[in-house]
Write an enzyme that holds these catalytic residues in place. Structure first.
Site, mmCIF file in Angstrom:
data_model
loop_
_atom_site.group_PDB
_atom_site.id
_atom_site.type_symbol
_atom_site.label_atom_id
_atom_site.label_comp_id
_atom_site.label_asym_id
_atom_site.label_seq_id
_atom_site.Cartn_x
_atom_site.Cartn_y
_atom_site.Cartn_z
ATOM 1 N N LYS A 166 -2.150 -1.603 -4.244
ATOM 2 C CA LYS A 166 -3.007 -0.399 -3.886
ATOM 3 C C LYS A 166 -2.157 1.024 -3.898
ATOM 4 C CE LYS A 166 -5.905 1.893 -0.635
ATOM 5 N NZ LYS A 166 -6.357 1.946 0.729
ATOM 6 N N LYS A 181 0.950 -1.308 0.076
ATOM 7 C CA LYS A 181 -0.145 0.082 0.057
ATOM 8 C C LYS A 181 0.968 1.423 -0.014
ATOM 9 C CE LYS A 181 -3.641 2.453 2.642
ATOM 10 N NZ LYS A 181 -4.633 2.390 3.379
HETATM 11 C C1 PBG Z 1 -7.545 3.022 5.394
HETATM 12 C C2 PBG Z 1 -7.813 3.096 4.059
HETATM 13 C C3 PBG Z 1 -7.581 3.923 3.137
HETATM 14 C C4 PBG Z 1 -8.072 3.528 2.015
HETATM 15 C C5 PBG Z 1 -8.446 2.133 1.976
HETATM 16 N N1 PBG Z 1 -8.184 1.825 3.416
HETATM 17 C C6 PBG Z 1 -7.055 5.340 3.049
HETATM 18 C C7 PBG Z 1 -5.613 5.626 3.366
HETATM 19 O O1 PBG Z 1 -5.018 4.819 3.945
HETATM 20 O O2 PBG Z 1 -5.781 6.938 3.894
HETATM 21 C C8 PBG Z 1 -8.043 4.159 0.442
HETATM 22 C C9 PBG Z 1 -9.057 3.649 -0.661
HETATM 23 C C10 PBG Z 1 -9.426 4.678 -1.596
HETATM 24 O O3 PBG Z 1 -8.702 5.688 -1.748
HETATM 25 O O4 PBG Z 1 -10.352 4.375 -2.149
HETATM 26 N N2 PBG Z 1 -6.411 2.987 6.012
#
Ligand code: PBG
Length: 325
Positions: A248, A195
């Site tokens: 992601k 991520k």
């Molecule tokens: C929670 C999380 C996030 C997303 C999914 N789980 C946001 C972040 O890390 O700030 C983002 C998903 C999206 O942008 O569609 N940590």
């Protein structure tokens, strides 16, 4: 063989021939539909920067899920928007927390639906970070204990798969251990293994009210410049017991998807995140792009790169469009 013996256009002559040699297709089986669930009754509130994506209260959530189940979608990913936030995010693992209630309701109404839950603290903490703050920084090991509690509480509510998105070190292993100890050996873990610290999450943070109140997430999410680190993260999560890995965001990181696909045999998910969705929506609204075509092209690209599963806010629209074909 070269031109004129070889003519690639022969196989592009008409749609029937093209479909015979098509290498990648999108079906409803590939899709996971993310949903935001909030307290209250009768709430179906559109998110400003994500047209046609809503915050649903439980009663409205049921209506939405009924439609997507009828369309053949097999899995949803739940995000909770709690009423109360505190320093340690305790509503994330409350028995009657919003996600726990949503999971129970959905599993009762739609027993075959695969219910996946996002395991993180940022929507539940007053400071908006994905963990416990100590000395102005997110404390890794203290956070692991909170994440383990959240995952077990989701499993107790009936979740099939938990999806930790916090990016703490060791969380997959700690969650696996906690699930097993609590008797949930068959609850799977889909880890947000890779991520990135991405500006493409902007609209999500509006939707989930989860923007950090100070600093940013660079001390725990990955640097967009790195790909070897992506492999280290993915191998760690495999060792710790992840069942499905995730990359992601998706479209700006197709090389990462491809690399992980080549190196690791676990099922691989990719998350077409809020910013990717918002860009397509915005440009389509302006009449600059054809929404339906871009939607399919972006998903085909993600699948072609090597993703088995795609988490996308377009899931319902894709299913509706496929049903009409
Ligand atoms: C929670 C999380 C996030 C997303 C999914 N789980 C946001 C972040 O890390 O700030 C983002 C998903 C999206 O942008 O569609 N940590």
């Amino acid at each position: 063989m070269f031109f004129p013996e070889y003519r690639p256009r022969r196989l592009r002559k008409n749609e029937n021939i093209r479909s015979l040699v098509r290498e990648t297709i999108i079906t409803v089986d590939d899709l996971i539909y993310p949903l935001f669930v909030c307290e209250g009754k009768g709430v179906k509130q559109e998110i400003r920067s994500m047209p046609e994506v809503y915050r649903f209260s439980l009663d409205q959530l049921i209506e939405e899920v009924k439609q997507v189940v009828e369309l053949g979608i097999k899995a949803v990913l739940l995000f909770g928007i709690p009423d109360k936030k505190d320093e340690v995010g305790s509503s994330a693992y409350a028995k009657d927390g919003i996600v726990q209630k949503a999971v129970r309701t959905l599993k009762e109404k739609f027993p075959d639906l695969v219910v996946i839950t996002d395991v993180c603290l940022c929507e539940y903490t007053s400071h908006g970070h994905c963990g416990i703050i100590k000395n102005h920084t997110v404390d890794n090991d203290a956070t692991l204990e909170q994440l383990a509690k959240i995952a077990v509480s989701h499993a107790k509510a009936g979740a099939d798969i938990v999806a930790p998105s916090d990016m703490m070190d060791g969380r997959v292993g700690r969650i696996r251990e906690a699930l097993d100890e609590a008797g949930f050996t068959d609850v799977a873990i889909m880890s947000y293994a890779v991520k990135y610290c991405s500006a493409f999450y902007g609209p999500f943070r509006e939707a989930a009210e989860s923007a950090p109140q100070f600093g940013d997430r660079r001390s725990y999410q990955m640097d967009p410049a790195n790909i070897r680190e992506a492999l280290r993260e993915a191998y760690l999560d495999v060792q710790e017991g992840a069942d499905i890995l995730m990359v992601k965001p998706a479209m700006p990181y197709l090389d990462v998807i491809k690399t992980i696909r080549q190196e690791i045999n676990h099922p691989l998910a990719a998350y077409q995140v809020s910013g990717e969705y918002a860009m397509i929506k915005a440009a389509s609204k302006l009449g600059w792009l054809d929404e339906e075509k871009i939607m399919f092209e972006s998903l085909i690209a993600i699948k072609r790169a090597g993703a088995d599963l795609i988490i996308t806010y377009f899931a319902k629209k894709v299913a509706q469009t496929l049903a009409k074909r």
